[in-house]
Design a protein around this motif. Sequence first.
Motif, PDB file in Angstrom:
ATOM      1  N   UNK A 100      29.792  76.392  17.505  1.00 33.81           N
ATOM      2  CA  UNK A 100      28.379  76.669  17.830  1.00 33.81           C
ATOM      3  C   UNK A 100      27.824  77.773  16.932  1.00 33.81           C
ATOM      4  N   UNK A 101      28.580  78.858  16.775  1.00 34.95           N
ATOM      5  CA  UNK A 101      28.127  79.956  15.922  1.00 34.95           C
ATOM      6  C   UNK A 101      28.064  79.531  14.461  1.00 34.95           C
ATOM      7  N   UNK A 102      29.042  78.719  14.044  1.00 35.59           N
ATOM      8  CA  UNK A 102      29.037  78.240  12.657  1.00 35.59           C
ATOM      9  C   UNK A 102      27.814  77.379  12.382  1.00 35.59           C
ATOM     10  N   UNK A 103      27.478  76.517  13.330  1.00 39.20           N
ATOM     11  CA  UNK A 103      26.304  75.654  13.147  1.00 39.20           C
ATOM     12  C   UNK A 103      25.028  76.484  13.059  1.00 39.20           C
ATOM     13  N   UNK A 104      24.927  77.510  13.875  1.00 38.59           N
ATOM     14  CA  UNK A 104      23.748  78.371  13.844  1.00 38.59           C
ATOM     15  C   UNK A 104      23.621  79.095  12.507  1.00 38.59           C
ATOM     16  N   UNK A 105      24.751  79.407  11.892  1.00 37.53           N
ATOM     17  CA  UNK A 105      24.740  80.109  10.610  1.00 37.53           C
ATOM     18  C   UNK A 105      24.792  79.157   9.424  1.00 37.53           C
TER      19      UNK A 105
END
Length: 259
Positions: A71-76
């Motif tokens: 989730x954090x990777x997708x946001x970044x």
Amino acid sequence: MPRDRWLIELLGEHQVFTTEQVAALCFDHLHTARNRLVLLNQRGILARFRDGVRPGSQQWRWTLDLIGLAYLAARADQPAPKPATVRQRVNRLATSPKLGHLLGVNGFFVDLAAHARTTPGAELSVWWSERTCRTVTGELVRPDGHGVWTEHGTTVSFWLEWDQGTEQAHRVASKLDGYADLHRATGLNHLVLVWAPTPARETSLRSRLARHPAVASGTLTVATGAGGTTEHPAGPVWAPATGTGDRVRLARLATHRAG
């Protein structure tokens, strides 16, 4: 849920919390927090671990699992992590000799955030991890954390040194060299808070800190506090290193700020 996303982002910054720390941050009841954390674990969002001791004798430690990190990777706009990489990350954290220190530092800020939840006029508006601090301080100094605390209209910015009593007092005091260099290089005038594990350790540190040239000259404002009290760190637990030893609230340290 928005609260779940907020917790994921916090864990992305601060790596690990205990069950009680999560409950203090964003739940009204410990039982509710436990149920939600178990659900997030079952869905692959959070991972959990604890020492191999008698069941129930140690709180679970919670960190991000595959879906939480994805989730954090997708946001970044970054590639999703691989399962094996995530498992290695969790195992390294669970066995890290720095885990106790990390939980202690996080607990300090959790206490501030939890106090702000129930106190009108109080806010922890900034909470940086050691990693984020290094983007500002570079190699000059390595704070354990940075915070901006406001209470009833008074705001203080501070660096945190979380002392575990494992270093000699003179080595802790020598860290002020780096803070003085940072002050000269950037003009940042943050307080330096040194939290000791016991009152005896605090007394030993204060005598060293007060004699440091940057403190004695008024370049740095340093205050000490200690564990073993039921007061939260926003309360009257802080003694300015060059003061009389009288305790003041965290926000009141603004009146002791160096020039």
